[in-house]
Design a protein around this motif. Structure first.
Motif, PDB file in Angstrom:
ATOM      1  N   GLY A  83     -15.395   3.817   5.343  1.00 50.99           N
ATOM      2  CA  GLY A  83     -15.238   4.138   3.926  1.00 50.99           C
ATOM      3  C   GLY A  83     -14.348   5.347   3.699  1.00 50.99           C
ATOM      4  O   GLY A  83     -13.323   5.261   2.989  1.00 50.99           O
ATOM      5  N   PRO A  84     -14.684   6.512   4.288  1.00 46.73           N
ATOM      6  CA  PRO A  84     -13.810   7.678   4.128  1.00 46.73           C
ATOM      7  C   PRO A  84     -12.400   7.462   4.680  1.00 46.73           C
ATOM      8  O   PRO A  84     -11.422   7.954   4.108  1.00 46.73           O
ATOM      9  CB  PRO A  84     -14.546   8.771   4.911  1.00 46.73           C
ATOM     10  N   THR A  85     -12.287   6.723   5.784  1.00 52.37           N
ATOM     11  CA  THR A  85     -10.964   6.454   6.353  1.00 52.37           C
ATOM     12  C   THR A  85     -10.106   5.657   5.381  1.00 52.37           C
ATOM     13  O   THR A  85      -8.922   5.964   5.163  1.00 52.37           O
ATOM     14  CB  THR A  85     -11.096   5.696   7.686  1.00 52.37           C
ATOM     15  N   LEU A  86     -10.688   4.625   4.771  1.00 49.92           N
ATOM     16  CA  LEU A  86      -9.942   3.822   3.803  1.00 49.92           C
ATOM     17  C   LEU A  86      -9.643   4.618   2.538  1.00 49.92           C
ATOM     18  O   LEU A  86      -8.598   4.424   1.909  1.00 49.92           O
ATOM     19  CB  LEU A  86     -10.716   2.543   3.466  1.00 49.92           C
ATOM     20  N   GLN A  87     -10.553   5.508   2.162  1.00 49.93           N
ATOM     21  CA  GLN A  87     -10.295   6.350   0.993  1.00 49.93           C
ATOM     22  C   GLN A  87      -9.088   7.250   1.254  1.00 49.93           C
ATOM     23  O   GLN A  87      -8.228   7.429   0.382  1.00 49.93           O
ATOM     24  CB  GLN A  87     -11.531   7.191   0.677  1.00 49.93           C
ATOM     25  N   ASP A  88      -9.013   7.813   2.459  1.00 50.44           N
ATOM     26  CA  ASP A  88      -7.846   8.630   2.824  1.00 50.44           C
ATOM     27  C   ASP A  88      -6.576   7.784   2.837  1.00 50.44           C
ATOM     28  O   ASP A  88      -5.503   8.238   2.419  1.00 50.44           O
ATOM     29  CB  ASP A  88      -8.055   9.274   4.193  1.00 50.44           C
ATOM     30  N   ALA A 144      12.606   7.179  13.035  1.00 49.77           N
ATOM     31  CA  ALA A 144      12.473   6.539  11.733  1.00 49.77           C
ATOM     32  C   ALA A 144      13.302   7.241  10.654  1.00 49.77           C
ATOM     33  O   ALA A 144      13.455   8.458  10.666  1.00 49.77           O
ATOM     34  CB  ALA A 144      11.010   6.513  11.315  1.00 49.77           C
ATOM     35  N   THR A 145      13.811   6.466   9.723  1.00 47.43           N
ATOM     36  CA  THR A 145      14.446   7.026   8.530  1.00 47.43           C
ATOM     37  C   THR A 145      13.395   7.712   7.670  1.00 47.43           C
ATOM     38  O   THR A 145      13.630   8.783   7.098  1.00 47.43           O
ATOM     39  CB  THR A 145      15.120   5.906   7.709  1.00 47.43           C
ATOM     40  N   LEU A 146      12.235   7.070   7.550  1.00 43.74           N
ATOM     41  CA  LEU A 146      11.123   7.609   6.773  1.00 43.74           C
ATOM     42  C   LEU A 146       9.835   7.357   7.549  1.00 43.74           C
ATOM     43  O   LEU A 146       9.511   6.210   7.866  1.00 43.74           O
ATOM     44  CB  LEU A 146      11.038   6.935   5.402  1.00 43.74           C
ATOM     45  N   ALA A 147       9.102   8.428   7.866  1.00 42.26           N
ATOM     46  CA  ALA A 147       7.789   8.308   8.505  1.00 42.26           C
ATOM     47  C   ALA A 147       6.732   8.313   7.410  1.00 42.26           C
ATOM     48  O   ALA A 147       6.647   9.244   6.606  1.00 42.26           O
ATOM     49  CB  ALA A 147       7.567   9.468   9.474  1.00 42.26           C
ATOM     50  N   LEU A 148       5.927   7.263   7.369  1.00 37.00           N
ATOM     51  CA  LEU A 148       4.906   7.119   6.342  1.00 37.00           C
ATOM     52  C   LEU A 148       3.657   7.907   6.721  1.00 37.00           C
ATOM     53  O   LEU A 148       3.301   7.981   7.899  1.00 37.00           O
ATOM     54  CB  LEU A 148       4.558   5.637   6.168  1.00 37.00           C
ATOM     55  N   PRO A 149       2.964   8.488   5.740  1.00 38.70           N
ATOM     56  CA  PRO A 149       1.770   9.274   6.066  1.00 38.70           C
ATOM     57  C   PRO A 149       0.637   8.406   6.590  1.00 38.70           C
ATOM     58  O   PRO A 149       0.425   7.282   6.118  1.00 38.70           O
ATOM     59  CB  PRO A 149       1.394   9.919   4.727  1.00 38.70           C
ATOM     60  N   GLY A 150      -0.091   8.936   7.580  1.00 36.27           N
ATOM     61  CA  GLY A 150      -1.221   8.229   8.158  1.00 36.27           C
ATOM     62  C   GLY A 150      -2.528   8.901   7.793  1.00 36.27           C
ATOM     63  O   GLY A 150      -2.590   9.749   6.899  1.00 36.27           O
ATOM     64  N   VAL A 151      -3.591   8.505   8.474  1.00 36.06           N
ATOM     65  CA  VAL A 151      -4.915   9.080   8.229  1.00 36.06           C
ATOM     66  C   VAL A 151      -5.444   9.689   9.521  1.00 36.06           C
ATOM     67  O   VAL A 151      -4.974   9.370  10.614  1.00 36.06           O
ATOM     68  CB  VAL A 151      -5.905   8.021   7.698  1.00 36.06           C
ATOM     69  N   ALA A 152      -6.448  10.528   9.380  1.00 31.33           N
ATOM     70  CA  ALA A 152      -6.987  11.247  10.537  1.00 31.33           C
ATOM     71  C   ALA A 152      -8.048  10.413  11.238  1.00 31.33           C
ATOM     72  O   ALA A 152      -9.250  10.626  11.079  1.00 31.33           O
ATOM     73  CB  ALA A 152      -7.569  12.587  10.092  1.00 31.33           C
ATOM     74  N   THR A 153      -7.615   9.412  11.987  1.00 29.04           N
ATOM     75  CA  THR A 153      -8.516   8.661  12.853  1.00 29.04           C
ATOM     76  C   THR A 153      -7.786   8.342  14.140  1.00 29.04           C
ATOM     77  O   THR A 153      -6.605   7.996  14.121  1.00 29.04           O
ATOM     78  CB  THR A 153      -9.016   7.356  12.206  1.00 29.04           C
ATOM     79  N   ASP A 154      -8.490   8.499  15.256  1.00 31.32           N
ATOM     80  CA  ASP A 154      -7.859   8.162  16.527  1.00 31.32           C
ATOM     81  C   ASP A 154      -8.379   6.845  17.070  1.00 31.32           C
ATOM     82  O   ASP A 154      -8.051   6.472  18.193  1.00 31.32           O
ATOM     83  CB  ASP A 154      -8.054   9.287  17.550  1.00 31.32           C
ATOM     84  N   GLN A 187      -3.831   1.180   7.754  1.00 28.48           N
ATOM     85  CA  GLN A 187      -2.427   0.955   7.441  1.00 28.48           C
ATOM     86  C   GLN A 187      -2.244  -0.103   6.363  1.00 28.48           C
ATOM     87  O   GLN A 187      -1.392   0.039   5.482  1.00 28.48           O
ATOM     88  CB  GLN A 187      -1.651   0.580   8.706  1.00 28.48           C
ATOM     89  N   VAL A 188      -3.045  -1.167   6.408  1.00 26.52           N
ATOM     90  CA  VAL A 188      -2.868  -2.195   5.372  1.00 26.52           C
ATOM     91  C   VAL A 188      -3.386  -1.685   4.035  1.00 26.52           C
ATOM     92  O   VAL A 188      -2.851  -2.044   2.975  1.00 26.52           O
ATOM     93  CB  VAL A 188      -3.506  -3.537   5.783  1.00 26.52           C
ATOM     94  N   GLN A 189      -4.417  -0.837   4.042  1.00 23.58           N
ATOM     95  CA  GLN A 189      -4.875  -0.224   2.789  1.00 23.58           C
ATOM     96  C   GLN A 189      -3.740   0.574   2.145  1.00 23.58           C
ATOM     97  O   GLN A 189      -3.482   0.455   0.945  1.00 23.58           O
ATOM     98  CB  GLN A 189      -6.074   0.690   3.064  1.00 23.58           C
ATOM     99  N   SER A 190      -3.050   1.384   2.933  1.00 24.61           N
ATOM    100  CA  SER A 190      -1.929   2.161   2.405  1.00 24.61           C
ATOM    101  C   SER A 190      -0.774   1.259   1.970  1.00 24.61           C
ATOM    102  O   SER A 190      -0.131   1.498   0.936  1.00 24.61           O
ATOM    103  CB  SER A 190      -1.429   3.153   3.449  1.00 24.61           C
ATOM    104  N   PHE A 191      -0.509   0.216   2.742  1.00 19.70           N
ATOM    105  CA  PHE A 191       0.616  -0.667   2.451  1.00 19.70           C
ATOM    106  C   PHE A 191       0.486  -1.342   1.090  1.00 19.70           C
ATOM    107  O   PHE A 191       1.492  -1.520   0.375  1.00 19.70           O
ATOM    108  CB  PHE A 191       0.760  -1.746   3.529  1.00 19.70           C
ATOM    109  N   TYR A 192      -0.722  -1.736   0.709  1.00 19.14           N
ATOM    110  CA  TYR A 192      -0.872  -2.448  -0.560  1.00 19.14           C
ATOM    111  C   TYR A 192      -0.383  -1.619  -1.746  1.00 19.14           C
ATOM    112  O   TYR A 192       0.134  -2.170  -2.719  1.00 19.14           O
ATOM    113  CB  TYR A 192      -2.327  -2.867  -0.765  1.00 19.14           C
ATOM    114  N   GLY A 193      -0.536  -0.298  -1.666  1.00 19.81           N
ATOM    115  CA  GLY A 193       0.006   0.552  -2.721  1.00 19.81           C
ATOM    116  C   GLY A 193       1.517   0.479  -2.781  1.00 19.81           C
ATOM    117  O   GLY A 193       2.118   0.444  -3.869  1.00 19.81           O
ATOM    118  N   LEU A 194       2.151   0.433  -1.620  1.00 25.77           N
ATOM    119  CA  LEU A 194       3.608   0.277  -1.552  1.00 25.77           C
ATOM    120  C   LEU A 194       4.022  -1.083  -2.105  1.00 25.77           C
ATOM    121  O   LEU A 194       4.990  -1.181  -2.880  1.00 25.77           O
ATOM    122  CB  LEU A 194       4.079   0.434  -0.103  1.00 25.77           C
TER     123      LEU A 194
END
Length: 351
Positions: free
Chosen positions: A188-193, A300-310, A319-326
């Motif tokens: 949940g918190p990871t997807l929120q980030d 990369a021309t543009l590095a997209l922001p990630g989240v703090a999970t290893d 990544q797909v959560q962030s992509f949908y906004g794009l």
């Protein structure tokens, strides 16, 4: 967690914003069901597993394949719906084999027909659905609801993310992967980030694109496949997904000066060669937009922001959560309505 959905215009964006809370709730609601399903599957000890899906759900099925083969050691094949729905030729080797049927609606005639044919051969039918009252769910030996809530936009978003989480939960209980079991409560918190991570800086680089490559490998290859599908659906971009490794076997020749490439970088061993591959594309003059570990993004021309999970599984879902906004922003920038792609319907009825 905060619900951002009321502040966002399109249905696609509002429903995407609901995913973190829905997935956190899903884990709690499905806990007993998943423990029982995992125990049943361990006892069954099948020689292989199979998936049954179309569209976005088939990309979720590909994600399940990677999870099952790397976490549970279970070879997994994709069972084409037409083998059962048209040919009626599901193999007798499916007896006591788990068939994971994935469908947001649970109402596609071809999936229902194929599932029936597999059950005729003795398969154990596991339905991953958003509607537990749907015909596919009623047919199942094990029904796993994803609890995504109603999804109105034609382009699936929160249901896709919730399906990935449900599949991860199932494989975790089946395999006994303690590291993943310990990591899952952070979804949940990871997807929120990931929702808050702004990928819209890529819109100017993609706005006029007619075609592009989308790359991934391992856990992120199915994410790349889903992204390519969404770019087709919502922005009418001819996007094609390839493995970061496979793209060097021919498709790279398509890319030249100014052509866009979107890369979903894995954070596990599958990232091998990613840095060099991105550098190759940049040397050709391509516009390379990438997400992943910082050390892989130098080209990369543009590095997209990630989240703090290893954890690589959570990182791929994020990544797909962030992509949908794009994807939503790109469709709007191109003057399109991401909620109503032409010629598409929420439930695709094929046989």
């Amino acid at each position: 967690m905060t619900d951002h959905s009321n502040a966002i215009g399109t249905l696609m964006a509002r429903e995407t914003a609901q995913a973190p809370d829905r997935c956190a709730q899903q884990l709690a609601r499905n806990a007993d069901l998943m423990r029982e399903a995992g125990a049943r599957l361990r006892k069954l000890a099948p020689p292989f597993a199979a998936t049954l899906a179309r569209g976005s759900s088939d990309h979720a099925a590909a994600f399940a394949k990677v999870l099952l083969e790397t976490r549970a050691g279970i070879p997994t094949l994709s069972h084409a719906p037409s083998i059962g729905s048209l040919y009626g030729a599901t193999s007798a080797h499916f007896r006591d084999v788990p068939l994971i049927a994935i469908s947001q609606s649970g109402r596609s005639p071809d999936l229902i027909a194929a599932a029936r044919d597999a059950k005729r051969q003795g398969a154990l039918l596991i339905a991953i659905v958003n509607d537990a009252e749907a015909p596919l769910a009623q047919l199942a030996d094990i029904c796993i609801p994803i609890h995504a809530g109603p999804e109105t936009s034609v382009a699936a978003t929160k249901s896709f993310i919730a399906t990935l989480v449900a599949l991860t939960h199932l494989v975790t209980e089946w395999s006994g992967d303690k590291a993943l079991l310990d990591a899952l409560p952070a979804i949940g918190p990871t997807l929120q980030d990931a929702l808050a991570a702004d990928w819209t800086g890529a819109v100017p680089l993609f706005k006029d694109a007619r075609a592009m490559l989308v790359l991934g490998r391992g856990l992120t290859l199915p994410i790349a496949g889903e992204a390519a599908l969404k770019l087709k659906e919502t922005s009418r971009v001819h996007a094609e997904a390839f493995s970061i490794a496979e793209v060097a076997h021919g498709p790279m020749t398509l890319i030249g000066e100014g052509d866009p490439v979107l890369a979903f970088g894995p954070v596990d061993v599958a990232r091998e060669g990613l840095h060099d591959r991105l550098a190759d594309f940049r040397a050709r003059g391509a516009k390379v937009i990438a997400a992943g570990l910082d050390e892989d993004m130098a080209g990369a021309t543009l590095a997209l922001p990630g989240v703090a999970t290893d954890h690589p599984v959570l990182a791929a879902i994020a990544q797909v959560q962030s992509f949908y906004g794009l994807a939503n922003a790109l469709a709007l920038a191109r003057g399109l309505d991401p909620d109503q792609p032409p010629h598409l319907a929420k439930v695709t009825r094929t046989l």
